[in-house]
Design an enzyme around this catalytic site. Structure first.
Site, PDB file in Angstrom:
ATOM      1  N   GLU A   1      32.636 -12.651  -4.400  1.00  0.00           N
ATOM      2  CA  GLU A   1      32.840 -14.076  -4.703  1.00  0.00           C
ATOM      3  C   GLU A   1      33.973 -14.351  -5.681  1.00  0.00           C
ATOM      4  OE1 GLU A   1      29.102 -15.850  -5.841  1.00  0.00           O
ATOM      5  OE2 GLU A   1      28.235 -15.528  -3.863  1.00  0.00           O
TER       6      GLU A   1
ATOM      7  N   GLU B   1      24.924 -11.991   1.225  1.00  0.00           N
ATOM      8  CA  GLU B   1      23.910 -12.561   0.330  1.00  0.00           C
ATOM      9  C   GLU B   1      23.325 -13.810   0.966  1.00  0.00           C
ATOM     10  OE1 GLU B   1      24.962 -13.444  -3.774  1.00  0.00           O
ATOM     11  OE2 GLU B   1      26.129 -11.592  -3.922  1.00  0.00           O
TER      12      GLU B   1
HETATM   13  C1  FCB Z   1      25.751 -15.292  -6.185  1.00  0.00           C
HETATM   14  C2  FCB Z   1      26.068 -13.998  -6.906  1.00  0.00           C
HETATM   15  C3  FCB Z   1      24.865 -13.121  -7.139  1.00  0.00           C
HETATM   16  C4  FCB Z   1      23.649 -13.930  -7.519  1.00  0.00           C
HETATM   17  C5  FCB Z   1      23.411 -15.050  -6.537  1.00  0.00           C
HETATM   18  C6  FCB Z   1      22.195 -15.874  -6.815  1.00  0.00           C
HETATM   19  O1  FCB Z   1      26.719 -16.247  -6.486  1.00  0.00           O
HETATM   20  O2  FCB Z   1      27.024 -13.253  -6.180  1.00  0.00           O
HETATM   21  O3  FCB Z   1      25.205 -12.171  -8.113  1.00  0.00           O
HETATM   22  O4  FCB Z   1      23.759 -14.364  -8.811  1.00  0.00           O
HETATM   23  O5  FCB Z   1      24.536 -15.893  -6.519  1.00  0.00           O
END
Ligand code: FCB
Length: 454
Positions: free
Chosen positions: A167, A357
């Site tokens: 990110e 994620e």
């Molecule tokens: C993302 C991050 C991860 C975690 C999630 C909830 O932005 O990459 O580390 O904090 O959110």
């Protein structure tokens, strides 16, 4: 009982974590301080003054955590490597004790039948590099490639694919533009060189990894952008936001150019940071990326700013949907919309996608029977997996799904106050308790593997 999923038979199931959020052991075996150690120690920076000093103590308990992964039947595990364990000050010779930890971790994963998917940078820059400008400094990109080379030489024989950055958008905005994450700088648009230097670091590291025959991905935080109305002003604001959040970190990789940021008064050189030849280094020769990692949490609703002169957009509430404990809107179909939109935008330039994620914070604690009944997480995951199946049915090539997160962990500026895990962690005793969602995910993977997928 999880429902039938229409996903390819070789679809890969995983879970994700990040070093600073779980490892603890911040002073052990030659690890140097990271920006997060320094930031978290600043009074008022993190809710309740929490730090990652111990976190989930995963550095010492990784074997127990791998047993939990094995219990789930995971195909893959996405974790991150702490750069300050490998090079305490971000440059110079490798710290062998730090490398040895990841060596043990990778071997134990393989032993459990789980493919390691390491991320090289998940926000924990060595503080010494931050003191030299951090990602605002071009030099950091070159240091990152050297670090990638050290790690690839040590682990590359057992790691088939790498994620360079996690990110870069969130790191730039929260870390350098708004100052709510480490390194805590509030530079607004002057943070843009941190975008370019992260992407340059990605490109230089990708070349090192690909020379060694390994696959390269990046994990981008992407969001469908919803204009608050169809007035020209709201549509223009939504386009400006999309350029900053989504296109800035994906166009250069897939199209070899930066998006138009003129709505921000910013030229193509991103505040003077882009030099001739850089875009070629970022995109790499041929398809520079073997896969695009997508981190999806929610869509974003955007309106025209109330006052002229500041940023060219304003964030608007998404109404009428459930919210997670964090307050994030729950819109499962946003994942389908995002994936189909990527395919429409990039066409043949879009590499296969892995969801790196997706998950939600739920406040549930163990009940009198000792278990955590996190039905809201199950509903969240089931809804998003349905949306994923719908995107695949619409022709998007998605190869895997890594949920965030295996364990409750240190949620950055929120400290330990947001629980994202399939496994509950008692941060006093370090006791791990699988939640109902853990059993649900295990069953889902087993059902899929038994051939009930496509
Ligand atoms: C993302 C991050 C991860 C975690 C999630 C909830 O932005 O990459 O580390 O904090 O959110």
């Amino acid at each position: 009982m999880p429902h039938r999923l229409d996903l390819p038979a070789d679809f890969r199931w995983g879970a994700s974590t990040a070093a600073y959020q779980i490892e603890g052991a911040v002073d052990e075996d030659g690890r140097g301080p990271s920006v997060w150690d320094v930031f978290a120690a600043r009074p008022g920076a993190v809710r309740d003054g929490h730090t990652g000093r111990v976190a989930c103590d995963h550095y010492h308990r990784y074997a127990e955590d791998i047993a939990l992964m094995r219990g789930l039947g995971l195909d893959g595990y996405r974790f991150s490597i702490a750069w300050p364990r490998i090079q305490a000050t971000g440059s110079g010779p490798a710290n062998q004790a730090g490398l040895a930890f990841y060596d043990r971790l990778v071997d134990a994963l393989l032993e459990a039948g789980i493919t390691p998917l390491p991320t090289l940078f998940h926000w924990d820059l060595p503080q010494a590099l931050e003191d030299g400008g951090g990602w605002l400094a071009r030099d950091t990109a070159y240091r990152f490639a050297e670090y990638a080379e050290i790690v690839a030489d040590r682990l590359g024989d057992r790691v088939p694919a790498w994620i360079t950055l996690n990110e870069p958008f969130v790191h730039m905005v929260f870390g350098y533009a708004l100052g709510i994450h480490a390194p805590g700088r509030a530079l607004m648009l002057d943070a843009l060189p941190a975008a370019h230097h992260q992407l340059l670091g990605h490109g230089l590291a990708a070349a090192v990894l690909r020379e060694r025959g390994r696959e390269v991905l990046i994990a981008n935080n992407l969001t469908p952008v919803w204009p608050a109305s169809d007035t020209p002003a709201d549509l223009a604001a939504a386009e400006a936001y999309d350029a900053l959040h989504n296109r800035l970190f994906t166009d250069p990789l897939l199209l070899g150019r930066y998006p138009d940021l003129s709505a921000y008064g910013v030229g193509e050189d991103l505040g003077g940071s882009v030099r001739p030849g850089d875009l070629g280094l970022i995109a790499g020769p041929g398809p520079g990326l073997d896969g695009l990692g997508v981190n999806y949490y929610n869509p974003t609703r955007i309106a025209a700013p109330a006052e002229p002169g500041g940023l060219p957009f304003a964030e608007a509430e998404i109404e009428g949907v459930p919210r997670t404990a964090f307050g994030w809107p729950v819109v499962p179909d946003g994942l389908r919309e995002l994936l189909v939109g990527l395919r429409e935008r990039y066409g043949a330039a879009l590499p296969p996608i892995t969801i790196t994620e997706n998950g939600c914070s739920v406040a549930d604690e163990p009940g009198p029977d000792g278990t955590v009944h996190d039905q809201r997480r199950i509903d969240y995951l089931a809804g998003h997996l349905d949306a994923l199946g719908a995107a695949v049915a619409q022709g998007v090539d998605v190869r895997g799904y890594f949920t965030w997160s295996l364990l409750d962990n240190y949620e950055w500026a929120e400290g330990f106050n947001q629980r994202f895990g399939l496994v509950h962690v008692d941060f006093t005793t370090q006791r791990r308790t699988p939640k109902s969602s853990y059993a649900w995910y295990r069953e889902l993977i087993a059902v899929h593997r038994a051939g009930q997928g496509r």
